[in-house]
Design a protein around this motif. Structure first.
Motif, PDB file in Angstrom:
ATOM      1  N   MET A  41       0.816  -1.215   0.000  1.00 17.93           N
ATOM      2  CA  MET A  41       0.000   0.000   0.000  1.00 17.93           C
ATOM      3  C   MET A  41       0.851   1.268   0.000  1.00 17.93           C
ATOM      4  SD  MET A  41      -3.421  -0.111   0.064  1.00 17.93           S
ATOM      5  CE  MET A  41      -3.899   1.326   1.025  1.00 17.93           C
ATOM      6  N   ASP A  42       0.416   2.255  -0.745  1.00 16.27           N
ATOM      7  CA  ASP A  42       0.958   3.620  -0.659  1.00 16.27           C
ATOM      8  C   ASP A  42      -0.012   4.391   0.238  1.00 16.27           C
ATOM      9  OD1 ASP A  42       1.600   6.306  -0.970  1.00 16.27           O
ATOM     10  OD2 ASP A  42       2.054   6.114  -3.112  1.00 16.27           O
ATOM     11  N   PHE A  43       0.302   4.473   1.534  1.00 13.67           N
ATOM     12  CA  PHE A  43      -0.636   5.052   2.482  1.00 13.67           C
ATOM     13  C   PHE A  43      -0.815   6.561   2.280  1.00 13.67           C
ATOM     14  CE2 PHE A  43       0.684   1.104   4.553  1.00 13.67           C
ATOM     15  CZ  PHE A  43      -0.556   0.566   4.854  1.00 13.67           C
ATOM     16  N   ARG A  44       0.195   7.211   1.753  1.00 12.56           N
ATOM     17  CA  ARG A  44       0.048   8.644   1.456  1.00 12.56           C
ATOM     18  C   ARG A  44      -0.981   8.842   0.347  1.00 12.56           C
ATOM     19  NH1 ARG A  44       5.410  12.064   0.489  1.00 12.56           N
ATOM     20  NH2 ARG A  44       5.608  11.410   2.675  1.00 12.56           N
ATOM     21  N   GLY A  54     -11.655  -2.403  -4.613  1.00  8.99           N
ATOM     22  CA  GLY A  54     -10.361  -2.584  -3.971  1.00  8.99           C
ATOM     23  C   GLY A  54     -10.116  -4.051  -3.686  1.00  8.99           C
ATOM     24  N   ARG A  55      -9.289  -4.313  -2.705  1.00 10.48           N
ATOM     25  CA  ARG A  55      -8.990  -5.672  -2.286  1.00 10.48           C
ATOM     26  C   ARG A  55      -9.005  -5.708  -0.761  1.00 10.48           C
ATOM     27  NH1 ARG A  55      -9.085  -4.949  -7.013  1.00 10.48           N
ATOM     28  NH2 ARG A  55      -7.755  -5.855  -8.654  1.00 10.48           N
ATOM     29  N   GLU A  78      -6.377   0.810  -7.583  1.00 12.79           N
ATOM     30  CA  GLU A  78      -5.696   1.544  -8.640  1.00 12.79           C
ATOM     31  C   GLU A  78      -4.952   2.761  -8.096  1.00 12.79           C
ATOM     32  OE1 GLU A  78      -7.682   4.185 -11.847  1.00 12.79           O
ATOM     33  OE2 GLU A  78      -7.486   2.210 -12.777  1.00 12.79           O
ATOM     34  N   ALA A  79      -5.551   3.403  -7.087  1.00 19.29           N
ATOM     35  CA  ALA A  79      -4.983   4.648  -6.569  1.00 19.29           C
ATOM     36  C   ALA A  79      -3.831   4.440  -5.596  1.00 19.29           C
ATOM     37  CB  ALA A  79      -6.076   5.469  -5.888  1.00 19.29           C
ATOM     38  N   VAL A 114      -2.319   0.959  -4.492  1.00 18.54           N
ATOM     39  CA  VAL A 114      -1.638  -0.325  -4.367  1.00 18.54           C
ATOM     40  C   VAL A 114      -0.617  -0.484  -5.494  1.00 18.54           C
ATOM     41  CG1 VAL A 114      -1.923  -2.841  -4.264  1.00 18.54           C
ATOM     42  CG2 VAL A 114      -3.672  -1.346  -3.273  1.00 18.54           C
ATOM     43  N   GLU A 115       0.529  -1.052  -5.147  1.00 12.44           N
ATOM     44  CA  GLU A 115       1.595  -1.250  -6.131  1.00 12.44           C
ATOM     45  C   GLU A 115       1.083  -2.069  -7.313  1.00 12.44           C
ATOM     46  OE1 GLU A 115       5.411  -4.071  -6.145  1.00 12.44           O
ATOM     47  OE2 GLU A 115       5.549  -2.446  -4.661  1.00 12.44           O
ATOM     48  N   PRO A 116       1.243  -1.563  -8.538  1.00 12.82           N
ATOM     49  CA  PRO A 116       0.780  -2.292  -9.720  1.00 12.82           C
ATOM     50  C   PRO A 116       1.387  -3.697  -9.783  1.00 12.82           C
ATOM     51  CG  PRO A 116       1.411  -0.047 -10.302  1.00 12.82           C
ATOM     52  CD  PRO A 116       1.852  -0.267  -8.885  1.00 12.82           C
ATOM     53  N   GLY A 117       0.583  -4.639 -10.213  1.00 15.34           N
ATOM     54  CA  GLY A 117       1.054  -6.010 -10.365  1.00 15.34           C
ATOM     55  C   GLY A 117       0.954  -6.866  -9.116  1.00 15.34           C
ATOM     56  N   THR A 118       0.422  -6.307  -8.025  1.00 12.01           N
ATOM     57  CA  THR A 118       0.322  -7.076  -6.778  1.00 12.01           C
ATOM     58  C   THR A 118      -0.555  -8.313  -6.951  1.00 12.01           C
ATOM     59  OG1 THR A 118       0.688  -5.113  -5.399  1.00 12.01           O
ATOM     60  CG2 THR A 118      -0.416  -6.972  -4.369  1.00 12.01           C
ATOM     61  N   ASP A 119      -1.678  -8.170  -7.650  1.00 15.67           N
ATOM     62  CA  ASP A 119      -2.549  -9.328  -7.897  1.00 15.67           C
ATOM     63  C   ASP A 119      -1.805 -10.434  -8.629  1.00 15.67           C
ATOM     64  OD1 ASP A 119      -4.779  -8.270  -6.686  1.00 15.67           O
ATOM     65  OD2 ASP A 119      -5.705  -7.558  -8.536  1.00 15.67           O
ATOM     66  N   GLU A 120      -1.099 -10.045  -9.705  1.00 17.47           N
ATOM     67  CA  GLU A 120      -0.445 -11.030 -10.559  1.00 17.47           C
ATOM     68  C   GLU A 120       0.718 -11.722  -9.838  1.00 17.47           C
ATOM     69  OE1 GLU A 120      -2.692  -8.128 -12.905  1.00 17.47           O
ATOM     70  OE2 GLU A 120      -1.191  -7.931 -11.318  1.00 17.47           O
TER      71      GLU A 120
END
Length: 337
Positions: A136-139, A196-197, A267-268, A270-276
């Motif tokens: 997560m990008d908490f900012r 989200g997730r 999308e806003a 979470v680091e891209p590709g986390t699901d994959e």
């Protein structure tokens, strides 16, 4: 235009046990008729009769449903500050009741077992969340929350004291997960669908919005997660004509009206590709979680079977004339002006 009746739950069989929001919904009413263990048929007839009377007077109606089997359990008449609620025998623990039915004890046993299985599912869900919390990008999540607060509420406020009313829009019933989202949101001008997730801050976003709405003097309908009541799933502020809710499984919805809008936390923030990158692990979490919930649902079915047997015992002793007399007394209390 008269607002249509809304439907919701005030109680939940959850991962944290039987959690009731009775006080939040009935505590502020001027007149409340609490019923205790009313059998289903006379209760249904009574509630339908109350609803018909309310319709004749053009009164608003709120239906409260039983979280075990989704049958009607009570009614609130907001215009009259009055309500009636049936409290099932299994929800009232009295260790001194020597006459308690064997079937009631079996009902409670099955419910306790269901709660334990839901708790096991929650543990799995907590591990599932950690996958996303670590990415997560908490900012970015905080910025999204601030932007959403500004869009939905902004500087608007009232001079009255704000209030939060705690409810559930759904429940884990004997027939699986069920919700009244479509009914609760049907008359609102704007609906926001949070995507989200697990662990991506959907509930945190809602909690911030609830505080903002209440601090600004609005009445906030706060719908908790029936699986984990400490988490939030939806906020409705009718004075501002909007709702915002977690629209992911098991209550997954998509925009169907021109005014509907998606807020995508994944999308806003979470680091891209986390699901994959975590696909295998996530699939296993989902499988294990569903397995525990399925076992819990079977225990709920056993609880209902036991309670139905208890209901039959009491139903055989009821006098039809006494039921009608009781119903008339209840209606006279509710509709007294």
């Amino acid at each position: 235009m008269q607002r249509q009746a809304i439907h919701y739950f005030a109680n939940s069989n959850s991962s944290r046990g039987y959690v009731s929001f009775y006080e939040s919904n009935f505590g502020a009413l001027e007149r409340v008729v609490p019923l205790h263990g009313y059998p289903l048929k006379p209760l249904g007839n009574l509630l339908e009769d109350i609803c018909d009377c309310a319709a004749e007077q053009k009164r608003r109606v709120e239906w409260i449903h039983n979280c075990l089997d989704n049958t009607p359990e009570g009614i609130i008449l907001p215009d009259l500050s009055a309500g009636v609620i049936n409290i099932p025998f299994y929800a009232e623990h009295n260790a001194l009741n020597l006459l308690e039915d064997y079937n009631i004890r079996q009902t409670r046993k099955a419910l306790d077992e269901a709660h334990a299985l839901f708790a096991a599912a929650l543990h799995i869900h907590d591990e599932w969340e950690k996958v996303y919390i670590g990415k997560m990008d908490f900012r970015a999540a905080d910025e999204l929350a601030k932007e959403t607060e500004a869009r939905l509420i902004g500087d608007r406020h009232t001079e009255k004291k704000g209030r939060a009313i705690d409810r559930y829009f759904g429940a884990a019933t004997v027939n699986g997960s069920f919700d009244y989202i479509a009914n609760i949101t049907q008359c609102l001008g704007k609906r926001y669908f949070i995507k989200g997730r697990p662990g991506t801050g959907k509930s945190t976003l809602l909690k911030k919005l609830v505080k903002k709405a209440v601090d600004a003097g609005f009445e906030a309908e706060v719908y908790h997660c029936a699986f984990d009541p400490q988490s939030l799933d939806m906020l409705v502020v009718r004075e501002l004509d909007f709702c915002i809710f977690d629209s992911t499984s098991p209550h997954e919805y998509f925009p169907s009206l021109p005014t509907d809008e998606i807020i995508d936390v994944y999308e806003a923030a979470v680091e891209p590709g986390t699901d994959e990158k975590n696909a295998k692990k996530l699939t296993q979490f989902q499988h294990d979680y569903k397995e525990q919930v399925g076992k819990a649902t079977e225990k709920l079915r056993l609880a209902k079977e036991s309670y139905d047997r208890a209901q039959q015992t009491h139903l055989s002793r009821l006098d039809e004339a006494a039921c009608k007399e009781s119903a008339e007394r209840i209606k006279s209390i509710l509709f007294r002006t």
